[in-house]
Design a protein around this motif. Structure first.
Motif, PDB file in Angstrom:
ATOM      1  N   GLN A  57     -84.445 -33.622   4.639  1.00 13.01           N
ATOM      2  CA  GLN A  57     -84.897 -34.730   4.295  1.00 13.01           C
ATOM      3  C   GLN A  57     -84.156 -35.255   3.114  1.00 13.01           C
ATOM      4  O   GLN A  57     -84.440 -36.346   2.760  1.00 13.01           O
ATOM      5  CB  GLN A  57     -86.403 -34.855   4.236  1.00 13.01           C
ATOM      6  N   GLY A  58     -83.100 -34.435   2.668  1.00 16.15           N
ATOM      7  CA  GLY A  58     -82.447 -34.826   1.487  1.00 16.15           C
ATOM      8  C   GLY A  58     -83.245 -34.546   0.216  1.00 16.15           C
ATOM      9  O   GLY A  58     -82.883 -35.209  -0.853  1.00 16.15           O
ATOM     10  N   LYS A  59     -84.403 -33.928   0.256  1.00 16.10           N
ATOM     11  CA  LYS A  59     -85.148 -33.834  -0.928  1.00 16.10           C
ATOM     12  C   LYS A  59     -85.064 -32.275  -1.812  1.00 16.10           C
ATOM     13  O   LYS A  59     -85.438 -32.181  -2.885  1.00 16.10           O
ATOM     14  CB  LYS A  59     -86.503 -33.913  -0.752  1.00 16.10           C
ATOM     15  N   ALA A  60     -84.269 -31.484  -1.165  1.00 16.49           N
ATOM     16  CA  ALA A  60     -84.004 -30.298  -1.948  1.00 16.49           C
ATOM     17  C   ALA A  60     -82.622 -29.777  -1.351  1.00 16.49           C
ATOM     18  O   ALA A  60     -81.996 -30.198  -0.610  1.00 16.49           O
ATOM     19  CB  ALA A  60     -84.962 -29.252  -1.673  1.00 16.49           C
ATOM     20  N   PHE A  61     -82.161 -28.552  -2.013  1.00 16.09           N
ATOM     21  CA  PHE A  61     -81.006 -27.981  -1.881  1.00 16.09           C
ATOM     22  C   PHE A  61     -80.952 -26.512  -1.941  1.00 16.09           C
ATOM     23  O   PHE A  61     -81.765 -25.904  -2.441  1.00 16.09           O
ATOM     24  CB  PHE A  61     -79.981 -28.288  -3.062  1.00 16.09           C
ATOM     25  N   VAL A  62     -80.399 -25.989  -0.761  1.00 16.59           N
ATOM     26  CA  VAL A  62     -80.417 -24.436  -0.557  1.00 16.59           C
ATOM     27  C   VAL A  62     -79.379 -23.741  -1.409  1.00 16.59           C
ATOM     28  O   VAL A  62     -78.291 -23.906  -1.286  1.00 16.59           O
ATOM     29  CB  VAL A  62     -80.331 -24.093   0.767  1.00 16.59           C
ATOM     30  N   TRP A 344     -77.894 -28.998   6.864  1.00 16.06           N
ATOM     31  CA  TRP A 344     -76.645 -28.689   6.597  1.00 16.06           C
ATOM     32  C   TRP A 344     -76.228 -27.946   5.365  1.00 16.06           C
ATOM     33  O   TRP A 344     -76.426 -28.315   4.207  1.00 16.06           O
ATOM     34  CB  TRP A 344     -75.801 -30.003   6.812  1.00 16.06           C
ATOM     35  N   ILE A 345     -75.823 -26.539   5.717  1.00 15.91           N
ATOM     36  CA  ILE A 345     -75.377 -25.764   4.576  1.00 15.91           C
ATOM     37  C   ILE A 345     -73.781 -25.423   4.868  1.00 15.91           C
ATOM     38  O   ILE A 345     -73.389 -25.129   5.798  1.00 15.91           O
ATOM     39  CB  ILE A 345     -76.128 -24.662   4.625  1.00 15.91           C
ATOM     40  N   CYS A 346     -72.970 -25.216   3.700  1.00 20.69           N
ATOM     41  CA  CYS A 346     -71.493 -24.720   3.652  1.00 20.69           C
ATOM     42  C   CYS A 346     -71.614 -23.478   3.329  1.00 20.69           C
ATOM     43  O   CYS A 346     -72.003 -23.029   2.301  1.00 20.69           O
ATOM     44  CB  CYS A 346     -70.819 -25.843   2.649  1.00 20.69           C
ATOM     45  N   ASP A 347     -70.950 -22.609   4.355  1.00 23.77           N
ATOM     46  CA  ASP A 347     -70.367 -21.177   3.965  1.00 23.77           C
ATOM     47  C   ASP A 347     -69.020 -21.545   3.725  1.00 23.77           C
ATOM     48  O   ASP A 347     -68.122 -21.504   4.691  1.00 23.77           O
ATOM     49  CB  ASP A 347     -70.662 -20.396   5.168  1.00 23.77           C
ATOM     50  N   PHE A 376     -69.011 -31.876   0.799  1.00 22.09           N
ATOM     51  CA  PHE A 376     -69.793 -33.005   0.081  1.00 22.09           C
ATOM     52  C   PHE A 376     -68.883 -34.118   0.327  1.00 22.09           C
ATOM     53  O   PHE A 376     -69.697 -35.304   0.366  1.00 22.09           O
ATOM     54  CB  PHE A 376     -69.346 -32.698  -1.596  1.00 22.09           C
ATOM     55  N   GLU A 377     -67.763 -34.135   0.405  1.00 20.36           N
ATOM     56  CA  GLU A 377     -67.052 -35.653   0.681  1.00 20.36           C
ATOM     57  C   GLU A 377     -67.600 -36.125   2.018  1.00 20.36           C
ATOM     58  O   GLU A 377     -67.678 -37.485   2.267  1.00 20.36           O
ATOM     59  CB  GLU A 377     -65.487 -35.299   0.728  1.00 20.36           C
ATOM     60  N   VAL A 378     -67.463 -35.267   3.124  1.00 19.00           N
ATOM     61  CA  VAL A 378     -67.971 -35.635   4.581  1.00 19.00           C
ATOM     62  C   VAL A 378     -69.396 -36.151   4.294  1.00 19.00           C
ATOM     63  O   VAL A 378     -69.591 -37.183   5.084  1.00 19.00           O
ATOM     64  CB  VAL A 378     -67.780 -34.610   5.490  1.00 19.00           C
ATOM     65  N   HIS A 379     -70.321 -35.519   3.680  1.00 20.50           N
ATOM     66  CA  HIS A 379     -71.652 -36.168   3.770  1.00 20.50           C
ATOM     67  C   HIS A 379     -71.842 -37.147   3.014  1.00 20.50           C
ATOM     68  O   HIS A 379     -72.565 -38.160   3.328  1.00 20.50           O
ATOM     69  CB  HIS A 379     -72.480 -35.039   3.473  1.00 20.50           C
ATOM     70  N   ARG A 380     -70.963 -37.387   2.061  1.00 23.94           N
ATOM     71  CA  ARG A 380     -70.956 -38.733   0.922  1.00 23.94           C
ATOM     72  C   ARG A 380     -70.552 -39.704   1.831  1.00 23.94           C
ATOM     73  O   ARG A 380     -70.953 -40.821   1.995  1.00 23.94           O
ATOM     74  CB  ARG A 380     -70.156 -38.640  -0.227  1.00 23.94           C
ATOM     75  N   SER A 381     -69.476 -39.593   2.562  1.00 25.76           N
ATOM     76  CA  SER A 381     -68.848 -40.563   3.599  1.00 25.76           C
ATOM     77  C   SER A 381     -69.957 -41.113   4.611  1.00 25.76           C
ATOM     78  O   SER A 381     -69.652 -42.232   5.343  1.00 25.76           O
ATOM     79  CB  SER A 381     -67.422 -40.423   4.012  1.00 25.76           C
ATOM     80  N   LEU A 382     -70.595 -40.070   5.228  1.00 25.48           N
ATOM     81  CA  LEU A 382     -71.426 -40.428   6.381  1.00 25.48           C
ATOM     82  C   LEU A 382     -72.888 -40.805   5.644  1.00 25.48           C
ATOM     83  O   LEU A 382     -73.877 -41.350   6.835  1.00 25.48           O
ATOM     84  CB  LEU A 382     -71.644 -39.387   7.112  1.00 25.48           C
ATOM     85  N   GLY A 383     -73.012 -40.733   4.365  1.00 27.85           N
ATOM     86  CA  GLY A 383     -74.561 -41.095   3.780  1.00 27.85           C
ATOM     87  C   GLY A 383     -75.658 -40.067   4.397  1.00 27.85           C
ATOM     88  O   GLY A 383     -76.773 -40.393   4.720  1.00 27.85           O
ATOM     89  N   THR A 384     -75.334 -38.757   4.707  1.00 26.14           N
ATOM     90  CA  THR A 384     -75.997 -37.730   4.993  1.00 26.14           C
ATOM     91  C   THR A 384     -76.072 -36.713   3.999  1.00 26.14           C
ATOM     92  O   THR A 384     -75.288 -36.881   2.765  1.00 26.14           O
ATOM     93  CB  THR A 384     -75.609 -37.007   6.174  1.00 26.14           C
ATOM     94  N   HIS A 385     -77.113 -35.987   4.034  1.00 24.14           N
ATOM     95  CA  HIS A 385     -77.372 -35.050   2.835  1.00 24.14           C
ATOM     96  C   HIS A 385     -76.700 -33.619   2.880  1.00 24.14           C
ATOM     97  O   HIS A 385     -76.967 -32.837   3.851  1.00 24.14           O
ATOM     98  CB  HIS A 385     -78.876 -34.615   2.697  1.00 24.14           C
ATOM     99  N   PRO A 386     -75.824 -33.200   2.017  1.00 22.53           N
ATOM    100  CA  PRO A 386     -75.374 -31.798   1.908  1.00 22.53           C
ATOM    101  C   PRO A 386     -76.302 -30.932   1.200  1.00 22.53           C
ATOM    102  O   PRO A 386     -76.689 -30.788   0.079  1.00 22.53           O
ATOM    103  CB  PRO A 386     -74.100 -32.107   0.599  1.00 22.53           C
ATOM    104  N   GLY A 387     -76.764 -30.226   2.250  1.00 25.80           N
ATOM    105  CA  GLY A 387     -77.991 -29.397   2.049  1.00 25.80           C
ATOM    106  C   GLY A 387     -78.098 -28.166   1.197  1.00 25.80           C
ATOM    107  O   GLY A 387     -78.982 -27.673   1.040  1.00 25.80           O
ATOM    108  N   GLY A 388     -76.764 -27.497   1.301  1.00 30.03           N
ATOM    109  CA  GLY A 388     -76.816 -26.171   0.266  1.00 30.03           C
ATOM    110  C   GLY A 388     -75.433 -25.432   0.606  1.00 30.03           C
ATOM    111  O   GLY A 388     -74.679 -26.011   1.017  1.00 30.03           O
ATOM    112  N   ILE A 389     -75.345 -24.221  -0.022  1.00 26.03           N
ATOM    113  CA  ILE A 389     -74.183 -23.614   0.063  1.00 26.03           C
ATOM    114  C   ILE A 389     -74.555 -22.060   0.446  1.00 26.03           C
ATOM    115  O   ILE A 389     -75.762 -21.605   0.024  1.00 26.03           O
ATOM    116  CB  ILE A 389     -73.203 -23.327  -1.292  1.00 26.03           C
TER     117      ILE A 389
END
Length: 445
Positions: A57-62, A344-347, A376-389
């Motif tokens: 929901q965009g309220k926290a980060f992993v 969504w998490i980035c490895d 981060f760039e992709v999520h920023r451009s789509l208005g979605t939440h980059p949820g973690g790494i």
């Protein structure tokens, strides 16, 4: 109530499984595992699922990280404390510098198995089975060591139990108290730019805590940390043996870890791993590489999260720095349009491995950072939440990845190249990454 068939996966193709030489011995070991106490509890898994729902929901980060491949020899107080220290320092940087709640998931207490691109390894004309992690066979390049041994599944369980016991003692016994932020850095502050930068941040936290205490605020959250365990549930005999029916809900949970994931090599829709994961009620993840199509992602959602349960499903993308900006947007767009609420998490590690002239497998820190930047760039451009790494690191001063603020060159790799499988960020490189990720997060929010 939905019916569960916890052994239905046995009728399907199962990728990356060992060729156990003695089926009777495997059966004996699995039966013994099935009678052992759970390593985690269903209620803890549900607690993590609720936190991952906040991430979606965009309220926290992993922050998920730890060893590429744990070893039995690494289940010591010093090794576990060093990994925990690095994870806590990274979490502090992200929480304080990015002003975001951080869900802390260790890649530990079960990460004893690894998928391999080849089932064999050849050295000097000698070909033996590939090392598949301490849960399966030995690292030593000998015929006897490389034979898969089911008894290692029991050793993995007991090593995981020791690791979890140490983690619980450290996180709840005062070591993780926020007032210890300086103590975590005493051996490190003068040795690297990241250490000195962390020390300045720790001083700010000290002042903030002193102010809050003077005002009468002394919350329990300042004195302990919730840290969850995770691993790739690769060896299905192990994870099936540790699957239990929860007495409260009547639902099945894989109690070998709070969070388990399916790897890029085992996410076949008609395969055994997806079928097994479909049954368990843990929060789960799936690694998505650059060959993943939007249709693949949507089909995985339908299989693994048909009820669209918040916090149930996490997609961990591992594209490579040169591909993420091209491949990720289509996935995120289609999944978002479907109404699914995945985290969504980035490895940024697994898509950026190469072989140095010395023969060492390594990764460039710049490539790792570039993939995170692309995420981060992709999520920023789509208005979605980059949820973690999701990263592979160690608390030790190894020389396995090149670059970083405390520069490691390719010629340095031989000095302390200690990984059992893939190259890991060392402590300084991990802290560098945490500071940069915090800056990226602030730009998005």
């Amino acid at each position: 109530m939905r019916a569960y068939s916890l052994d239905s996966w046995r009728d399907l193709p199962a990728a990356q499984q060992p060729e156990w030489p003695d089926p009777a011995e495997l059966e004996r070991v699995v039966k013994e595992l099935a009678g052992l106490p759970p390593l985690v509890f269903a209620g803890e898994c549900d607690q993590l699922k609720a936190k991952l729902a906040e991430v979606a929901q965009g309220k926290a980060f992993v922050l998920q990280g730890g060893d590429c491949a744990e070893t039995f020899a690494g289940a010591t107080a010093d090794d576990v404390r060093n990994k925990l220290k690095t994870l806590l320092q990274m979490a502090i940087v992200l929480t304080y510098a990015a002003s975001v709640p951080v869900v802390k998931i260790g890649r530990l207490a079960g990460q004893f198995a690894k998928p391999r691109s080849s089932s064999v390894e050849t050295r000097d004309g000698v070909t033996l089975p590939a090392y598949r992690g301490d849960m399966v066979n030995g690292f030593e390049f000998t015929e006897a060591s490389r034979v898969p041994d089911p008894v290692r599944l029991l050793r993995a369980y007991h090593s995981a139990a020791v690791t979890l016991n140490l983690i619980r003692a450290f996180t709840r016994g005062g070591y993780a108290d926020l007032r210890q932020v300086h103590a975590w850095n005493q051996d490190f502050v003068g040795e690297s730019p990241a250490g000195r930068r962390y020390d300045r941040l720790a001083s700010e936290i000290d002042r903030a805590l002193s102010f809050m205490q003077a005002c009468g605020a002394d919350m329990d959250e300042f004195h302990s940390v919730e840290l969850y365990s995770s691993h790739e549930a690769l060896i299905l005999d192990y994870d099936r043996a540790l699957t239990r029916i929860d007495s409260r809900s009547g639902l099945p949970y894989d109690v070998s870890a709070h969070f388990v994931w399916i790897g890029e090599r085992t996410r076949q829709l008609d395969g055994a791993h997806v079928e097994f994961f479909r049954q368990i009620r843990n929060p789960i993840g799936v690694k998505l590489g650059p060959t993943t199509s939007p249709q693949d992602a949507l089909a995985l959602i339908d299989k693994l999260d048909p009820d669209r349960e918040p916090g149930r499903l996490t997609f961990i993308t591992r594209m490579g720095a040169g591909r993420i900006r091209d491949h990720l947007p289509g996935l995120v767009e289609k999944v978002t349009a479907s109404g699914a609420k995945v985290a969504w998490i980035c490895d940024p590690m697994h898509g950026n491995t190469f072989e140095a002239p010395s023969g060492h497998k390594t990764r460039r820190v710049d490539d790792v950072l570039d993939e995170v930047a692309g995420f981060f760039e992709v999520h920023r451009s789509l208005g979605t939440h980059p949820g973690g790494i999701h990263i592979e690191f160690t608390g030790d001063d190894v020389t396995e990845c090149v670059g970083g603020g405390h520069e490691i060159a390719e010629d340095d790799l031989h000095q302390r190249y200690e990984t059992a499988c893939d190259p890991r960020l060392n402590r300084s490189q991990s802290l560098d990454l945490a500071f940069i990720v915090a800056e990226m997060y602030n730009q998005v929010h």
